[in-house]
Design a protein around this motif. Sequence first.
Motif, PDB file in Angstrom:
ATOM      1  N   GLY A 632      55.386 -41.898   4.227  1.00 16.48           N
ATOM      2  CA  GLY A 632      55.409 -43.016   3.370  1.00 16.48           C
ATOM      3  C   GLY A 632      55.784 -44.524   4.026  1.00 16.48           C
ATOM      4  O   GLY A 632      56.455 -44.256   5.059  1.00 16.48           O
ATOM      5  N   PRO A 633      55.028 -45.460   3.342  1.00 15.26           N
ATOM      6  CA  PRO A 633      54.415 -45.576   2.151  1.00 15.26           C
ATOM      7  C   PRO A 633      53.073 -44.947   2.279  1.00 15.26           C
ATOM      8  O   PRO A 633      52.316 -45.246   3.325  1.00 15.26           O
ATOM      9  N   ALA A 634      52.425 -44.100   1.444  1.00 13.74           N
ATOM     10  CA  ALA A 634      51.099 -43.590   1.433  1.00 13.74           C
ATOM     11  C   ALA A 634      50.823 -43.199  -0.091  1.00 13.74           C
ATOM     12  O   ALA A 634      51.518 -43.201  -1.106  1.00 13.74           O
ATOM     13  N   LEU A 635      49.546 -43.052  -0.217  1.00 15.01           N
ATOM     14  CA  LEU A 635      49.062 -42.841  -1.517  1.00 15.01           C
ATOM     15  C   LEU A 635      47.760 -41.708  -1.325  1.00 15.01           C
ATOM     16  O   LEU A 635      46.913 -41.876  -0.658  1.00 15.01           O
ATOM     17  N   VAL A 636      47.992 -40.496  -1.991  1.00 11.03           N
ATOM     18  CA  VAL A 636      47.024 -39.406  -1.727  1.00 11.03           C
ATOM     19  C   VAL A 636      46.397 -39.328  -3.044  1.00 11.03           C
ATOM     20  O   VAL A 636      46.869 -38.755  -4.004  1.00 11.03           O
ATOM     21  N   ALA A 637      44.967 -39.598  -2.986  1.00  9.04           N
ATOM     22  CA  ALA A 637      44.127 -39.820  -4.089  1.00  9.04           C
ATOM     23  C   ALA A 637      43.164 -38.340  -4.328  1.00  9.04           C
ATOM     24  O   ALA A 637      42.318 -38.259  -3.653  1.00  9.04           O
ATOM     25  N   LEU A 638      43.869 -37.436  -4.859  1.00 18.80           N
ATOM     26  CA  LEU A 638      43.519 -35.865  -5.229  1.00 18.80           C
ATOM     27  C   LEU A 638      42.252 -36.278  -6.147  1.00 18.80           C
ATOM     28  O   LEU A 638      42.190 -37.246  -6.864  1.00 18.80           O
TER      29      LEU A 638
END
Length: 669
Positions: A632-638
Amino acid sequence: MLLGVDVGGTFTDAVLVAGDGTVYTAKAPSTPSRQQRAVLRVVEAVLEQAGADAGAVRRFAHGMTVATNALLEGRTARTALVATDGFTDVIELARQNRPHLYRLCEAAPAPLVPRELRFGAPERVGPDGPLRALAPAAAEDLGQRVAAAAPEAVAVALLHSYLDPAHERLVAAALGARLGGVTVSLSSELVGTFREYERTATTALDAALSPLLGSYLARLCDEAGARGLAEPQIMQSSGGLTDVARAGAHAALTVLSGPAGGVGGALMVAAAAGERDVACFDMGGTSCDVCLVSDGRVPETAERVIAGRPVALPALDIHTVGAGGGSIAWRDAGGALRVGPASAGADPGPACYGQGGTEPTVTDANLVLGRLPADAPLAGDVRLDAAAARRAVARLAAELDLDEIACAEGIVRVAEAEMLAALRVITVERGIDPRSFALMPFGGAGPLHAAALAGGLGISRVLCPRTSGVLSALGLAASPPRRDAARTVMLSGGQLAGPALDAAREELLAEAGAALGGPVERARVRHELRYRGQSFELPVDEERPWREPLSASQLRDAFAATHEERYGYRDESAEVELVNLRASVWGPAPALEPRASGAGARRERTEIVFDGRRVPADLLLGEPEPGTGAEGPALVALPSSSLLVPPGWSAEVDPNGTIRMTKGRGPAR
């Protein structure tokens, strides 16, 4: 192939599992006026992905919120009640409890049956048998009076009919002759246990909702059958499937149909991850449902209160609050920021959906904060309008005298406070320390808020299923059929040690097994016991197959241990009374081993707002391969949801495709 379809207030989800374990998913906005349209749309989408036709589907499992939403919105049938003469007002007298201890002006919900539609039957059954027989001529006269009122449904709940249902059956025959196809619900068939108010209220609710649900299921079966699909099996509140005919005739069995599917999916993912203690929350577009998996099992209850009304039927222990991605943020009379319970739903939806919505929602706030990728469509091919989200949030910010970012963060925090309170209800308020549990978020919006809720509970690990956005549909596909039978027996002393107990157990198991109509994979008998003089019972379960049924002394010892665990003491000198017996049987569950697709995710860079500041972050677009890590910070767009990894957290994908997020530990990339 196994097909599961879950209808929510905002989205309808489908999961198709092929024989090799490959999982195909689809989402589409729900169509509240004709819900079967969205169902068939997502079914067609997953079949097209798999390159299969409808005939390849071996089983079609369906969960929905049709009955729940109708109850919440007051869209019920015109319902009559037939009760024992002199007891027709029990549905209004209720338990005389105030809905809220300190809100003296808050009223209980009005009875589903108005006084002019309540009819007294000239009969009386006591605990030991009929005291006043119901004459056939009197039953015919009663049928005429009820028919003259032109009801759309009738509930029949006579005194002590759980012991002797003959009078209820006589009334049903008279009503059937006069009313034709009108729904008639008998308490002796539906509930089967004592407590007059709860039994009557449950039967009235069942009658009031069944015409609507039956009509929906009939349309769905007709249109699905025309496309060559198998007849759907319907998820019950208990977490097991039943056939369309029974669900349509007894809508009360399905009031928690949708959330129960999510519990099944959560159990499957938790078992694959080797976790036996998991706190789960399912955050969709309209509401958030929370439950606890303890030692690999989800607690059940024999009585729930939904929309202020008791439902005395088996149900998974799920707690619901009105906080979802579509929950509307607003300023109350005191100037405070509030979120929900009103929702933008599927039509028009949040402002960022670009379908005419103007009110700010949790989804709009997340988009403003960069927690949803603005350039990538949501599942269901919903294109996000970031400018519309900013306009909606900015209007509320002006009312609250806040800047746009502070308002968006406030919306998210208020919604998270609602969900955190719900999770505390099923853990801390019941004496359970959540810190040793893992947290499992699912639903389209759940993973965005997982880290914040975990932090609020002191939880350090999060399990995000790769199919988190459609986990309820996956759970439906994996669920077994189930039937239940219950009876009040009131055994104590020598009766508890005699043959009456064994006979009652075997009779109930046979009744449930006959209703299942197929092989029994597992069975359970629940004994509800209390010390004589107490008002309520505690359950003692025994699972089959067993070597020998629990003896009277074993039941007493198990009850005493349960009582001590719950209340802190046991009374060895008190007499133990067995009040109710409940038998449950399950058919075989389908063999289902979903596998990770290994499609991989594209890594980019983005900015996400944390504590008022925009912070550079990783953005993973798509389903990451096993072994993929992120700090993090991160965003996992499934494909069907997005997982937020805040600073101080790290994530790694396990061999099953589940993303394990841990606080304070960084995996290799």
